[in-house]
Design a protein around this motif. Structure first.
Motif, PDB file in Angstrom:
ATOM      1  N   ASP A   1      71.424  18.195   1.308  1.00  0.00           N
ATOM      2  CA  ASP A   1      70.518  19.406   1.487  1.00  0.00           C
ATOM      3  C   ASP A   1      70.405  20.101   0.115  1.00  0.00           C
ATOM      4  O   ASP A   1      69.743  20.973   0.150  1.00  0.00           O
TER       5      ASP A   1
ATOM      6  N   HIS B   1      60.443  21.411   0.970  1.00  0.00           N
ATOM      7  CA  HIS B   1      61.427  22.496   0.860  1.00  0.00           C
ATOM      8  C   HIS B   1      61.227  22.861  -0.600  1.00  0.00           C
ATOM      9  O   HIS B   1      60.964  24.138  -1.135  1.00  0.00           O
TER      10      HIS B   1
ATOM     11  N   ASN C   1      66.654  22.927   9.962  1.00  0.00           N
ATOM     12  CA  ASN C   1      67.071  21.685   9.482  1.00  0.00           C
ATOM     13  C   ASN C   1      68.045  21.633   8.386  1.00  0.00           C
ATOM     14  O   ASN C   1      68.090  21.107   7.573  1.00  0.00           O
TER      15      ASN C   1
ATOM     16  N   ARG D   1      68.063  23.842   5.962  1.00  0.00           N
ATOM     17  CA  ARG D   1      67.765  24.073   4.413  1.00  0.00           C
ATOM     18  C   ARG D   1      68.572  25.275   3.813  1.00  0.00           C
ATOM     19  O   ARG D   1      68.677  26.294   4.492  1.00  0.00           O
TER      20      ARG D   1
ATOM     21  N   GLU E   1      64.417  17.008   9.280  1.00  0.00           N
ATOM     22  CA  GLU E   1      63.738  17.424   7.996  1.00  0.00           C
ATOM     23  C   GLU E   1      62.705  16.276   7.353  1.00  0.00           C
ATOM     24  O   GLU E   1      61.872  16.586   6.930  1.00  0.00           O
TER      25      GLU E   1
END
Length: 278
Positions: free
Chosen positions: A71, A44, A19, A21, A126
């Motif tokens: 992100d 995360h 996703n 990350r 996410e």
């Protein structure tokens, strides 16, 4: 949980994940910790905290941001600590902190051209429930560079380099370890119909990161560090393309498709090489 990699005495990073990350950078000197970037979600960020716990650390003392993209910042509120960012990064985060991030709002922004499908799709993956996302705003801003002393004379330099991917892009250089975290700054501008580089932005950014005596470069979506030799080759090839291209139009110039680094190879495989001249 993303795998933790040690690259030098004081420097670690987590591998990129699903996703979109990006990596987390972790610099530890005795009892002080600097983390690079805020992650793409609270989940995360929780993974980062678990990895810090493995290293015997608690919450990081500082975070340094490479740029404002979602992100790299959606996990900031979970980490809840002093955050260093270029002033343009702070401005951008302040703006996106007022937006809604539910599916309908994301779809509308894509339709209006304010967001791109790639980011929308990964945000939905996410953060399937994203009605109450809080985005923390950095509390320490700088214009050109800032030097952070973690412990005594152990320094980390946060330097604005710009570039096509995001004009607020900054890099974090750790002189003692000769490691530099470069975020996404060597990547193209993706908020455009045609992914591209601009000659001046590309060369100025590369010159900016090559001013420092780094030997390893950690890119935010690369599984492996980039060697200085690969950055030097990339810069040399970019200079050659700029010299040979027609500066009056968007030019697709043939770019040699060889690199020892998988991340740079992916760039070369995706585009011959796009340059936009303003």
């Amino acid at each position: 949980m993303e795998k933790l990699i040690k690259v030098s005495e004081n420097v670690f990073y987590t591998l990129p994940g699903d996703n979109d990350r990006p990596v987390y950078g972790i610099i530890i000197k005795r009892d002080k910790t600097l983390v690079i970037d805020g992650g793409n979600s609270p989940a995360h960020a929780e993974n980062l905290l678990a990895n810090l716990n493995k290293l015997g650390c608690g919450k990081p003392d500082w975070i340094a941001l490479t740029h404002w993209h979602w992100d790299h910042v959606f996990g900031l509120s979970t980490l809840n600590t002093n955050t260093i960012a270029h002033f343009r990064t702070t401005q951008k985060i302040s703006k996106i902190s007022t937006l809604k991030w539910d599916d309908k709002s994301l779809d509308i922004r894509v339709e209006n051209g304010d967001e791109i499908p790639f980011c929308r799709d990964n945000i939905k993956l996410e953060l399937p429930v994203c009605n109450d996302l809080k985005i923390a705003i950095p509390n320490i801003s700088f214009k050109s560079y800032v030097t952070l002393n973690l412990v005594d004379s152990f320094k980390c330099n946060v330097v604005h380099v710009g570039g096509d991917h995001s004009d607020d892009s900054s890099v974090i250089y750790i002189p003692e370890d000769k490691v530099m975290f470069i975020g996404d700054c060597i990547y193209t501008n993706i908020y455009t119909k045609t992914a591209h580089y601009s000659a001046d932005k590309l060369l100025n950014m590369l010159n900016g990161i090559l001013k420092y005596d780094a030997e390893l470069y950690i890119e935010s979506h690369s599984d492996e560090p980039i060697l200085k030799s690969d950055i030097l080759k990339f810069a040399s090839l970019a200079e050659d393309v700029v010299k040979s291209a027609d500066c009056n139009k968007l030019e697709r110039a043939k770019f040699p498709k060889k690199s020892n680094n998988n991340y740079i190879q992916d760039i070369l495989d995706a585009w011959d090489f796009f340059l936009e001249y303003e």
